[in-house]
Design a protein around this motif. Structure first.
Motif, PDB file in Angstrom:
ATOM      1  N   MET A 239       0.073  18.609  -9.850  1.00  0.00           N
ATOM      2  CA  MET A 239       0.203  19.959  -9.284  1.00  0.00           C
ATOM      3  C   MET A 239       1.053  20.841 -10.194  1.00  0.00           C
ATOM      4  O   MET A 239       0.753  22.020 -10.392  1.00  0.00           O
ATOM      5  CB  MET A 239       0.812  19.872  -7.880  1.00  0.00           C
TER       6      MET A 239
ATOM      7  N   ALA B 265       0.557  12.830  -8.335  1.00  0.00           N
ATOM      8  CA  ALA B 265      -0.103  14.052  -7.843  1.00  0.00           C
ATOM      9  C   ALA B 265       0.828  15.254  -7.973  1.00  0.00           C
ATOM     10  O   ALA B 265       0.390  16.362  -8.295  1.00  0.00           O
ATOM     11  CB  ALA B 265      -0.544  13.866  -6.401  1.00  0.00           C
ATOM     12  N   TRP B 266       2.135  15.036  -7.719  1.00  0.00           N
ATOM     13  CA  TRP B 266       3.082  16.150  -7.881  1.00  0.00           C
ATOM     14  C   TRP B 266       3.080  16.636  -9.324  1.00  0.00           C
ATOM     15  O   TRP B 266       3.106  17.845  -9.571  1.00  0.00           O
ATOM     16  CB  TRP B 266       4.503  15.722  -7.496  1.00  0.00           C
TER      17      TRP B 266
ATOM     18  N   GLN C 162     -17.215  42.104 -11.165  1.00  0.00           N
ATOM     19  CA  GLN C 162     -16.748  40.827 -10.624  1.00  0.00           C
ATOM     20  C   GLN C 162     -17.861  39.786 -10.731  1.00  0.00           C
ATOM     21  O   GLN C 162     -19.028  40.067 -10.462  1.00  0.00           O
ATOM     22  CB  GLN C 162     -16.211  40.964  -9.207  1.00  0.00           C
TER      23      GLN C 162
ATOM     24  N   GLN D 252     -14.487  33.841  -9.460  1.00  0.00           N
ATOM     25  CA  GLN D 252     -15.621  34.381  -8.710  1.00  0.00           C
ATOM     26  C   GLN D 252     -15.144  35.421  -7.702  1.00  0.00           C
ATOM     27  O   GLN D 252     -14.117  35.223  -7.038  1.00  0.00           O
ATOM     28  CB  GLN D 252     -16.321  33.228  -7.985  1.00  0.00           C
ATOM     29  N   GLN D 253     -15.872  36.509  -7.620  1.00  0.00           N
ATOM     30  CA  GLN D 253     -15.597  37.580  -6.646  1.00  0.00           C
ATOM     31  C   GLN D 253     -14.258  38.267  -6.882  1.00  0.00           C
ATOM     32  O   GLN D 253     -13.740  38.943  -6.001  1.00  0.00           O
ATOM     33  CB  GLN D 253     -15.620  37.047  -5.204  1.00  0.00           C
TER      34      GLN D 253
ATOM     35  N   PHE E 209       0.841  -1.203   0.000  1.00  0.00           N
ATOM     36  CA  PHE E 209       0.000   0.000   0.000  1.00  0.00           C
ATOM     37  C   PHE E 209       0.880   1.258   0.000  1.00  0.00           C
ATOM     38  O   PHE E 209       0.611   2.214  -0.719  1.00  0.00           O
ATOM     39  CB  PHE E 209      -0.902  -0.020   1.231  1.00  0.00           C
ATOM     40  N   GLN E 210       1.935   1.220   0.809  1.00  0.00           N
ATOM     41  CA  GLN E 210       2.811   2.378   0.901  1.00  0.00           C
ATOM     42  C   GLN E 210       3.480   2.682  -0.453  1.00  0.00           C
ATOM     43  O   GLN E 210       3.597   3.827  -0.866  1.00  0.00           O
ATOM     44  CB  GLN E 210       3.872   2.152   1.976  1.00  0.00           C
ATOM     45  N   ARG E 211       3.891   1.612  -1.144  1.00  0.00           N
ATOM     46  CA  ARG E 211       4.535   1.811  -2.456  1.00  0.00           C
ATOM     47  C   ARG E 211       3.546   2.432  -3.441  1.00  0.00           C
ATOM     48  O   ARG E 211       3.893   3.343  -4.181  1.00  0.00           O
ATOM     49  CB  ARG E 211       5.052   0.482  -3.000  1.00  0.00           C
ATOM     50  N   ARG E 212       2.311   1.939  -3.409  1.00  0.00           N
ATOM     51  CA  ARG E 212       1.304   2.524  -4.304  1.00  0.00           C
ATOM     52  C   ARG E 212       1.048   3.981  -3.927  1.00  0.00           C
ATOM     53  O   ARG E 212       0.854   4.833  -4.789  1.00  0.00           O
ATOM     54  CB  ARG E 212       0.007   1.710  -4.235  1.00  0.00           C
ATOM     55  N   SER E 213       1.097   4.281  -2.628  1.00  0.00           N
ATOM     56  CA  SER E 213       0.909   5.673  -2.181  1.00  0.00           C
ATOM     57  C   SER E 213       2.014   6.561  -2.727  1.00  0.00           C
ATOM     58  O   SER E 213       1.766   7.693  -3.149  1.00  0.00           O
ATOM     59  CB  SER E 213       0.924   5.762  -0.654  1.00  0.00           C
ATOM     60  N   TRP E 214       3.241   6.035  -2.703  1.00  0.00           N
ATOM     61  CA  TRP E 214       4.348   6.836  -3.225  1.00  0.00           C
ATOM     62  C   TRP E 214       4.180   7.122  -4.716  1.00  0.00           C
ATOM     63  O   TRP E 214       4.438   8.226  -5.174  1.00  0.00           O
ATOM     64  CB  TRP E 214       5.680   6.108  -2.962  1.00  0.00           C
TER      65      TRP E 214
ATOM     66  N   GLU F  13       1.584   9.687  -5.025  1.00  0.00           N
ATOM     67  CA  GLU F  13       2.153  10.978  -4.634  1.00  0.00           C
ATOM     68  C   GLU F  13       2.879  11.625  -5.799  1.00  0.00           C
ATOM     69  O   GLU F  13       2.692  12.804  -6.092  1.00  0.00           O
ATOM     70  CB  GLU F  13       3.164  10.767  -3.501  1.00  0.00           C
ATOM     71  N   ARG F  14       3.718  10.827  -6.472  1.00  0.00           N
ATOM     72  CA  ARG F  14       4.497  11.371  -7.608  1.00  0.00           C
ATOM     73  C   ARG F  14       3.572  11.825  -8.719  1.00  0.00           C
ATOM     74  O   ARG F  14       3.786  12.859  -9.335  1.00  0.00           O
ATOM     75  CB  ARG F  14       5.488  10.316  -8.142  1.00  0.00           C
TER      76      ARG F  14
END
Lengths: 187, 166
Positions: A50, A46-47, A160, A90-91, A35-40, A43-44
């Motif tokens: 971003m 997701a980076w 606006q 918005q705004q 699970f941790q490896r899949r999380s890593w 994460e990558r």
């Protein structure tokens, strides 16, 4: 992925041996390492996502400056040219720059702001101020006496967006057909 | 309604961003990290409140955030899967004095970070003195020493504990 989790050559056997002799609590923890490896990996990814969002932001995909955000439109009769941001927030204040390309001989222009614009945006200011204004079923008609001095007179509308979504805004002259701007408003 | 939706959206976005940015992000809380946290909170505050600075709006936003937090803690309590998804799992970094380089790299750590934690927490000096080093879900490194834990290190400005008189 698995290979990267292994220690470099020379330490493989010893690290593997050290992992094979674990107390029960640590064994249970080790059982979750898949699970941790899949999380890593996630994460990558997701980076990268971003970073992608950052680049889209720089290009104007979230409004503000940037080539994705800037847009220009002309009314069907060619009387007005509107420079605006096709991506807004918005705004957050934004500017509609209206160039009067064809005011009449006396420099008179009747600008119509459609109801959709008045509903979707909170108008903060309009410069220069209109000489006259009146409302009708289609929106607000503002009458100007413009002095361009050769160049097309410019009107600045600061507003606006009220709500997020893809919102329409109609701008035109009182007589002619308006141009309908489709604007993406981020929350 | 707007305030509640804003609170929910910001809570979820912050949760996701901090989850994917890794558990060590902003963990050390250096002066720069502190400034970064303040900037993030300032940026968040604007998005949470909008142009409405009334007490009612603030109370609504605070209640939304607290309820989100309570809800998530209840979810984590009832579901191990949810707990793993939201917080991750502890990761072994050192086993019997042997660092596991792939894991250290993925967790954006190096041996010095482990040794630093070993010195600070257990007064250990060398990797061989560490039986296990674990990266916990909160980003902290815990150390299990190979032998009996040494006395905590003496920090500057403090006096070493003296043995009681016999």
């Amino acid at each position: 992925m698995t290979a990267r989790n292994d220690p470099p050559s020379g330490g493989i056997r010893s690290a593997a041996a050290s992992l094979s002799a674990l107390p029960p609590d640590m064994e249970r923890m080790e059982a979750l390492q898949g699970f941790q490896r899949r999380s890593w990996v996630l994460e990558r990814i997701a980076w990268l996502g971003m970073l992608g969002l950052l680049l889209v932001g720089l290009a104007g995909g979230f409004g503000g400056a940037g080539w994705l955000a800037g847009a220009e439109a002309t009314t069907p009769d060619g009387a007005l040219r509107i420079t605006y941001s096709r991506v807004q927030r918005q705004q957050s204040p934004t500017m509609f720059r209206v160039e009067a390309l064809r005011p009449d001989q006396q420099g008179r222009l009747e600008l119509r702001l459609g109801r959709d614009l008045l509903d979707g945006w909170e108008v903060q200011s309009l410069l220069p101020q209109a000489a006259e204004s009146r409302g009708d079923a289609q929106g607000l008609v503002l009458t100007y006496r413009l002095q361009g001095g050769g160049a097309a007179p410019v009107l600045l509308l600061m507003a606006q967006a009220v709500a997020p979504g893809i919102v329409q805004a109609s701008i035109g002259t009182a007589e002619g057909a308006p141009v309908v701007l489709r604007i993406l408003v981020w929350p | 309604m707007d305030s509640v939706l804003r609170g929910l959206a910001i809570y979820v976005i912050l949760l996701l961003l901090f989850r994917v940015s890794g558990r060590r992000t902003l963990r050390e809380l250096t002066p720069f990290d502190l400034v970064l946290l303040l900037i993030i909170s300032e940026a968040t505050q604007q998005a949470l409140l909008g142009n409405d600075f009334s007490i009612a709006n603030a109370v609504l936003v605070i209640i939304t955030l607290l309820l989100c937090d309570i809800g998530l803690s209840l979810l984590k309590q009832r579901s191990q899967r949810a707990s793993m998804l939201l917080e991750g799992v502890p990761t072994l970094l050192v086993a019997h004095g042997r660092p596991l380089p792939g894991r250290l790299e993925h967790a954006r750590l190096d041996e010095q970070d482990v040794l630093s934690a070993a010195r600070e927490l257990r007064g250990l000096e060398r990797m061989e003195q560490i039986r296990f080093a674990v990266l916990e879900t909160d980003g902290q490194i815990t150390i299990v020493p190979e032998r009996e834990p040494l006395a905590p290190p003496i920090r500057a400005g403090t006096q070493a504990a003296t043995p009681p008189p016999r």
